[in-house]
Design an enzyme around this catalytic site. Sequence first.
Site, PDB file in Angstrom:
ATOM      1  N   CYS A  73       0.720  -1.141  -0.003  1.00  0.00           N
ATOM      2  CA  CYS A  73      -0.191   0.020  -0.011  1.00  0.00           C
ATOM      3  C   CYS A  73       0.841   1.431   0.166  1.00  0.00           C
ATOM      4  O   CYS A  73       1.978   1.235   0.646  1.00  0.00           O
ATOM      5  CB  CYS A  73      -0.934   0.151   1.243  1.00  0.00           C
ATOM      6  SG  CYS A  73      -1.689  -1.356   1.788  1.00  0.00           S
ATOM      7  N   ASP A  74       0.350   2.184  -0.628  1.00  0.00           N
ATOM      8  CA  ASP A  74       0.878   3.630  -0.421  1.00  0.00           C
ATOM      9  C   ASP A  74      -0.055   4.562  -0.911  1.00  0.00           C
ATOM     10  O   ASP A  74      -1.047   4.395  -1.376  1.00  0.00           O
ATOM     11  CB  ASP A  74       2.164   3.689  -1.470  1.00  0.00           C
ATOM     12  CG  ASP A  74       3.375   4.806  -0.785  1.00  0.00           C
ATOM     13  OD1 ASP A  74       2.895   5.909  -0.508  1.00  0.00           O
ATOM     14  OD2 ASP A  74       4.311   4.230  -0.451  1.00  0.00           O
ATOM     15  N   GLN A  75       0.320   5.798  -0.433  1.00  0.00           N
ATOM     16  CA  GLN A  75      -0.517   7.124  -0.557  1.00  0.00           C
ATOM     17  C   GLN A  75       0.059   8.187  -1.014  1.00  0.00           C
ATOM     18  O   GLN A  75       1.178   8.355  -0.591  1.00  0.00           O
ATOM     19  CB  GLN A  75      -1.352   7.401   0.760  1.00  0.00           C
ATOM     20  CG  GLN A  75      -2.355   8.507   0.649  1.00  0.00           C
ATOM     21  CD  GLN A  75      -3.155   8.831   2.018  1.00  0.00           C
ATOM     22  OE1 GLN A  75      -2.387   9.254   2.882  1.00  0.00           O
ATOM     23  NE2 GLN A  75      -4.403   8.646   2.049  1.00  0.00           N
ATOM     24  N   ALA A 110      -3.156   3.361  -3.101  1.00  0.00           N
ATOM     25  CA  ALA A 110      -3.146   2.413  -3.759  1.00  0.00           C
ATOM     26  C   ALA A 110      -2.928   1.236  -3.116  1.00  0.00           C
ATOM     27  O   ALA A 110      -2.449   1.353  -1.905  1.00  0.00           O
ATOM     28  CB  ALA A 110      -1.908   2.701  -4.679  1.00  0.00           C
TER      29      ALA A 110
END
Length: 197
Positions: A73-75, A110
């Site tokens: 995950c990342d933002q 994401a």
Amino acid sequence: MNIILASGSSTRAQMLRNAGLTLDVRPARVDEAAITDALMLDGASPRDIADALAESKARKVAARWPEAWVLGCDQVLSIKGACLQKPQTPEEAHAQLQQLRGQTHQLLSAAVIYQGGGPVWRHVGVARLTMRQFSDSFLDSYVTRNWPGISESVGAYKLEEEGVRLFAQVQGDYFTILGLPLLEVLNYLSLRGVIEG
């Protein structure tokens, strides 16, 4: 089935555990700034940058545990074509909040799932947030009160905490704003039989 979260975010882990998932947390060590800078030089969109960061984390952890369901995950915070990264100092947090004040920005969260050594699912959730015209004195006291906690968040705020006071309007899924498109992740894992559904 074994689920691994390839992120060091305590917020993401808590969201998944609150939803009833049992998981291992194995933070992937990737150079997010270098990946972001390289992609921005290539003209990548904020959406593509968020997706690439999430995938790089999932890929790295899946290489060690290929049979697990690995969630990367990342933002990314996007404003006027620029992508902000987590502030490293109170001064950077102050500058980011000055840049965001009175403006609308996007948060792109994401998630990429690897299984069997390759990507099997991906999603990018998008939320739009508008900050109000808060005073300089509130900005100063906000950063003082909330540092270092806000160093963990792009944009130097946590909507689930005092950061909510910075906003005039929020459009989008709450979980996406916190950094994980949770409903979509849970739905996919349920459809695949990884979790009961």
